[in-house]
Motif scaffolding. Structure first.
Motif, PDB file in Angstrom:
ATOM      1  N   GLU A  29       0.837  -1.208   0.000  1.00 27.55           N
ATOM      2  CA  GLU A  29       0.000   0.000   0.000  1.00 27.55           C
ATOM      3  C   GLU A  29       0.872   1.259   0.000  1.00 27.55           C
ATOM      4  O   GLU A  29       0.583   2.227  -0.704  1.00 27.55           O
ATOM      5  N   LEU A  33       1.523   4.066  -3.298  1.00 31.19           N
ATOM      6  CA  LEU A  33       1.282   5.511  -3.214  1.00 31.19           C
ATOM      7  C   LEU A  33       2.533   6.343  -3.481  1.00 31.19           C
ATOM      8  O   LEU A  33       2.452   7.559  -3.579  1.00 31.19           O
ATOM      9  N   HIS A 151      -4.681  -0.144   4.358  1.00 33.11           N
ATOM     10  CA  HIS A 151      -5.226   0.879   3.459  1.00 33.11           C
ATOM     11  C   HIS A 151      -5.418   2.205   4.203  1.00 33.11           C
ATOM     12  O   HIS A 151      -5.041   3.270   3.695  1.00 33.11           O
ATOM     13  N   ARG A 155      -3.335   5.785   3.366  1.00 38.58           N
ATOM     14  CA  ARG A 155      -4.065   7.025   3.045  1.00 38.58           C
ATOM     15  C   ARG A 155      -3.718   8.140   4.043  1.00 38.58           C
ATOM     16  O   ARG A 155      -3.537   9.283   3.657  1.00 38.58           O
ATOM     17  N   ASN A 159      -1.873  11.664   3.126  1.00 39.79           N
ATOM     18  CA  ASN A 159      -2.459  12.952   3.511  1.00 39.79           C
ATOM     19  C   ASN A 159      -1.487  13.779   4.343  1.00 39.79           C
ATOM     20  O   ASN A 159      -1.403  15.001   4.181  1.00 39.79           O
TER      21      ASN A 159
END
Length: 178
Positions: A29, A33, A151, A155, A159
């Motif tokens: 993950e 990204l 996940h 994220r 951010n």
């Protein structure tokens, strides 16, 4: 994602505190990204200077891990939680109260804290967490919950990297299994 956001993500420094089993889910993950220089730590030096992302394996009972020595770490700390029927995460920023670092069973404490918050504020769709308490106390885990937590962590880290506001302790993230 813009080129600037991709650059910010590739240069971001963050620490994720999780179990050894969690690593196999969070690593893809994070790399998907754009995070680079991911260091997986099983004890010892908590945050090598050359790493952008450090995944500290084993927070279980905290015991001899370096969690008690990371009060001075100036990077955001992300704590994922496998709650069997869902997942949660807490973020501790450098200036936040770090009381949760000393909890003897962080997973159970976090489940009780989050369930209590949801009950007090009548947060909808949190019944699954309360129903998961016996399994959490029993030490049960779930592959789906591990994937959901991975996940959520990725994220949150993205951010943080691009400067978006994130909820941090005493606030938290909570999600039923994806």
């Amino acid at each position: 994602m813009t080129d600037e956001e991709k650059h910010l993500i590739s240069e971001c420094r963050v620490m994720i505190i999780g179990s050894r089993r969690f690593i196999e889910y969070v690593l893809p993950e994070m790399t998907k990204l754009g995070f680079r220089d991911v260091h997986i730590n099983h004890g010892g030096n908590c945050f090598p200077e050359q790493s952008s992302v450090n995944i500290m394996a084993e927070y279980g009972g905290n015991g001899s891990s370096c969690l008690k020595t990371i009060d001075n770490v100036a990077v955001p700390l992300i704590y994922p939680f496998d709650f069997v029927n869902g997942a949660g995460a807490m973020v501790v920023m450098s200036g936040d109260d770090r009381e949760l670092l000393g909890k003897s069973d962080l997973r159970v404490w976090a489940a009780e804290y989050m369930a209590g918050y949801c009950a007090f504020w009548n947060v909808p769709d949190c019944d699954w967490l309360q129903q998961s308490h016996p399994a959490i106390r029993n030490g049960d885990t779930s592959e789906s919950a591990q994937k959901t937590a991975a996940h959520i962590c990725a994220r949150i880290a993205a951010n943080i990297a691009v400067g978006r506001e994130v909820k941090h302790f005493p606030r938290f993230y909570l999600c039923r299994n994806l």
